[in-house]
Motif scaffolding. Sequence first.
Motif, PDB file in Angstrom:
ATOM      1  N   VAL A 253       0.922  -1.131  -0.034  1.00 21.04           N
ATOM      2  CA  VAL A 253       0.020   0.158  -0.180  1.00 21.04           C
ATOM      3  C   VAL A 253       1.079   1.188  -0.016  1.00 21.04           C
ATOM      4  N   ALA A 254       2.092   1.281   0.852  1.00 24.24           N
ATOM      5  CA  ALA A 254       2.655   2.469   0.846  1.00 24.24           C
ATOM      6  C   ALA A 254       3.421   2.641  -0.354  1.00 24.24           C
ATOM      7  N   LEU A 255       3.835   1.551  -1.100  1.00 27.65           N
ATOM      8  CA  LEU A 255       4.533   1.615  -2.574  1.00 27.65           C
ATOM      9  C   LEU A 255       3.466   2.135  -3.436  1.00 27.65           C
ATOM     10  N   ARG A 256       2.331   1.745  -3.297  1.00 29.24           N
ATOM     11  CA  ARG A 256       1.126   2.287  -4.408  1.00 29.24           C
ATOM     12  C   ARG A 256       0.943   3.997  -3.968  1.00 29.24           C
ATOM     13  N   LEU A 257       0.937   4.295  -2.614  1.00 35.60           N
ATOM     14  CA  LEU A 257       0.864   5.514  -2.296  1.00 35.60           C
ATOM     15  C   LEU A 257       1.965   6.619  -2.701  1.00 35.60           C
ATOM     16  N   SER A 258       3.142   5.894  -3.021  1.00 32.41           N
ATOM     17  CA  SER A 258       4.463   6.640  -3.287  1.00 32.41           C
ATOM     18  C   SER A 258       4.250   7.257  -4.966  1.00 32.41           C
ATOM     19  N   GLY A 259       3.211   6.711  -5.469  1.00 35.31           N
ATOM     20  CA  GLY A 259       2.919   7.102  -6.637  1.00 35.31           C
ATOM     21  C   GLY A 259       1.756   8.080  -6.907  1.00 35.31           C
ATOM     22  N   THR A 260       1.190   8.556  -5.786  1.00 37.79           N
ATOM     23  CA  THR A 260       0.426   9.543  -5.652  1.00 37.79           C
ATOM     24  C   THR A 260       0.930  11.051  -5.068  1.00 37.79           C
ATOM     25  N   ASP A 261       0.116  11.905  -4.866  1.00 47.18           N
ATOM     26  CA  ASP A 261       0.737  13.211  -4.471  1.00 47.18           C
ATOM     27  C   ASP A 261       0.109  13.238  -2.821  1.00 47.18           C
ATOM     28  N   LEU A 262      -0.403  12.278  -2.516  1.00 44.52           N
ATOM     29  CA  LEU A 262      -1.065  12.305  -1.028  1.00 44.52           C
ATOM     30  C   LEU A 262       0.057  12.232   0.134  1.00 44.52           C
ATOM     31  N   ILE A 263       1.324  11.630  -0.287  1.00 44.31           N
ATOM     32  CA  ILE A 263       2.373  11.514   0.892  1.00 44.31           C
ATOM     33  C   ILE A 263       3.554  12.002   0.426  1.00 44.31           C
TER      34      ILE A 263
END
Length: 269
Positions: A158-168
């Motif tokens: 989940v952290a990996l996929r979040l890293s591809g967003t602007d959320l974090i």
Amino acid sequence: MLCENCTKGFQLTGTPEGTMQPDGSYFHPRPADSDAPATSAVLLLTDVFGLELNNPKVMADELSKSLGVDVWVPDMFNGKPLLKADDLTPYTSPVPGKKYSIWNRVSLVFTLLPKVPGFYRIRAAVVDKLVADFIEKLKKERGYTTIGVTGYCFGGNVALRLSGTDLIQGAVIAHPGGAPIAQVNAIKAPTVWLCAEEDEAFGPAARKAAEEALAARKGGPAYEFVDYEGTTHGFAARPALEHPTVKDAFEKSFAKTIEFLGEVVKGKA
């Protein structure tokens, strides 16, 4: 992807100091004397056991006290983790090198079969939306502008996929259940990868491919891969502390997490 050692449960001692929230998440507030930015926060994303285990709560407490920020552990399973910590203990080892018989592996398959319908319930599309909505809600209600994430096993993906967003703004990815190159290539935020010596889900070939993909991106986000000898998948979330090599690796990996997230919450990563 769920590998055998994702289901190895070793409890950390300690009494959680935070509180469970109405939405099922766990929260530890920033210390009163903190000089860290009040607009920064950290999310801890659990393995497949969710908040049934003591470990993520104890770790969240320590992160909050060390970093001086609010730390949240979202409930990614709506109160129904797919597995219990003791489900697959006979099929795992906390240290590398253990060989398993064919019968052992066949038995593992039959143990997992009844869980198959549950995999659909926790598929990426569902969990990613849940976590994204959780982050957006926090930003709106708490005024956070900087979010650091640390994820373990299932939560590492989940952290990996979040890293591809602007959320974090940064993520620690600890022994994830694989790392599809398309997701690695999509990473926008700085990352630190905590890697086990022996890992069925994120072995040497997958680790090498992920690092090479990031290295090939000239001017891409900062990254670091850290390997921990004498460990297997799950060591950074459920360490078997009676093994000196595992204890040392857990402590060093947690210190690395604090170091990196400290830079993230200060806006320096």
